[in-house]
Design a protein around this motif. Sequence first.
Motif: not given
Length: 728
Positions: A373-382, A710-728
Amino acid sequence: MSNLKGMNYKEFAVNHGEKIVLGFVALFVVFAIFTSKWTTEKRTPLELSQKVETAESQVKNSQWPEEQRKEFLKDDDLREKVSQLIDKGIEVTNYQFSHPLSWRLYAKKERAKEVDWMPIEDLVATYGRFIMMTRPLDAAMEEGAEGSDSKETEEAKPDEPEYNPFKKRTNVAGAGMGGPGGSAMAGLTFGNMPNAEADMMAAGGPGGYDPGGYAPPGELGAVPDGSMMEMGMSGGMAGPAREGRGLRFIAVRGVFDLATQQDKLERSLGDAYSMQNMQAGRILEFLDFQLQRQKIVPGANPAAGKWEDVDIETSIEVLKESADFDPEVVNTGITDRVFTMPLPSRIAGFWYKVATHPRVENFTLSQEEIEQELEFNRLVLDQYKKSHAGERVFKEKQKGFSNLQLGMREIRSQFMSDGQPEQMDSVFQGMASSMQQIRPGEELDEKKLIQKLKANVTAAGRLLLFRYFDFDLNPGETYKYRVRLVVRNPNFQRPIEEVVLPAVAEGETRMTPWSNETAAVTAEQDVYYYLQNVRPPRGANGITAQFEVFQWYPKTGTTIHSFLKTAVGDEIGGEQSAELYDVAKEEYDEKATVQFDTQNYLVDAIPSPSIRLEDHPDLNLPRQTRGHLPIDAEAIIVDNLGNLKSSKPPAASETYTYAKNMFDRERQSLAWVKEAAEARASAPTDAFGFGAEESASAEYYGLEGDMMGRPQKGKKSKRKKNPIRVGP
């Protein structure tokens, strides 16, 4: 007689019933024949013939009086009759067909009438507590944490038998990521939004949280710059750099029967109704809701309290403070941006039953479905953002929670009905690709997945979920709730010739009827205390009493427990050393200094009486009693409302067993916090205070570690917020 008792009357009636009926008919005929009186004609045929001839002669020879003749034979004026036919025409009503022989090409327009609005149905209310994540979670995900292996943690399921607010979260239902929430302004458009904010609205931005647990390959989390500031230099690693606080709430939920309301609109609006207008929100548009609660007061008439409006701004401020919105646990198709409150971000536990309703169980999502549901909402919203650049995101007159979340139900419905085939194909192919990355190694039936997604979008829509979390509660008070919706008048400003009455087109809004009243629900008191013993005065010290206290601690959202000595006139409370579990930071302190605050004061206390056994041999008391009589000590307390009440030992209390069992169960649920803290304390460290590389993998990220791998050195996390939220 014995034969009659054993006779089958039904069989007898079937076999001989017609014979009995014929017998009665024959008897009636015989009776009629023999009881009738039969006589012969006494006049002769000649007499009858003469009488007829006399009558005919009288008719022929009769005269019509002149006056009567003129009355009935007036001279007709032909010209007058013709004139009347031309001017008035012939009345053809009596000669018309009741049904037309052929239908008209253009049907007669039906006038609109007042709509019969449906109320929110089956309103229920449930009390609970949870720990909300309040710190911006980009920092939380980029700073170190340590936890246990995800394989040892059971996933929550929609049919979880028991609500556990402290259950460890390890995957998709984890708390969301993002900055402190802020409402967007009405009238905002996709076209004029800042790029960063638009990206977050559509699909989430870098540093945001992906509630689905998915991070693109090669972009998993790593130790961020400056993270050593959060590490303990004396050995071991610090817990997750995030913050949370406990909140008490009453979850009010109900169901709006959308399908029945659509039928009523179709019957009321006449020619203005169309399914396309309905789906586009031009007919049924929710603008706001009015929630009221009644405080139940003690006395002969508990419901004597007034119904007062609930200030939803309190809950809106809590949502803005929340780090993000938790993933929705029901199908998006049964939510509404105005009156389905988004879920605040939890650090532990899962929403599920307290966020749904028994009538929408079929739309409750499993863990896997939440990911989809989360991924589908993101793709539809995009895709929607690309095709609707410059359009208004918000409707100015909508209130409720509309400034905090997007209307994904309307967006998805419009996308499925009006979207271009290539856009839909892009979304469905993107879904298949995302699911493969989220669950690598698992076989995916792409065709079945697409069919399921289409079915989810089209099947929902018969019901809508009303949901509100009331955080403005006073412990120990009891409330009842009711709600009604504010909707746009679909007949507003329609031409008067198109409505039955002018009043139908007057007024921009309409109110639905009030819902049913919920059952009374009590906000559980935060403190339970029980008298342990009373010490008589000794020297300069007066009477003192010792209490066992269980107190819910809002700073951490957990319960603290200790034994407090209190003098007469003092509050049962104060600073005390006690065990403290901090779920947000995954820290455990066996001797933390905490503040007990009962707002109750000791007025007086009576110790358990005792006597000298040798002075009362007649009582025959066992010597092991040492003169202590089996009479409990008692203390008199004044509470924060000025009411006097007594406090007795646990054995004489009706609530002690409940409070102790709840405390023990909470401690069992929080065992993982203690284990995580002890594991960090015992972890080997280097000169900079970092743990070994092996322990800095999934453990390093605490609750979210097993979600990222497991984390990989030199890389930062890139996670997405809930797509329905408005604002920062």
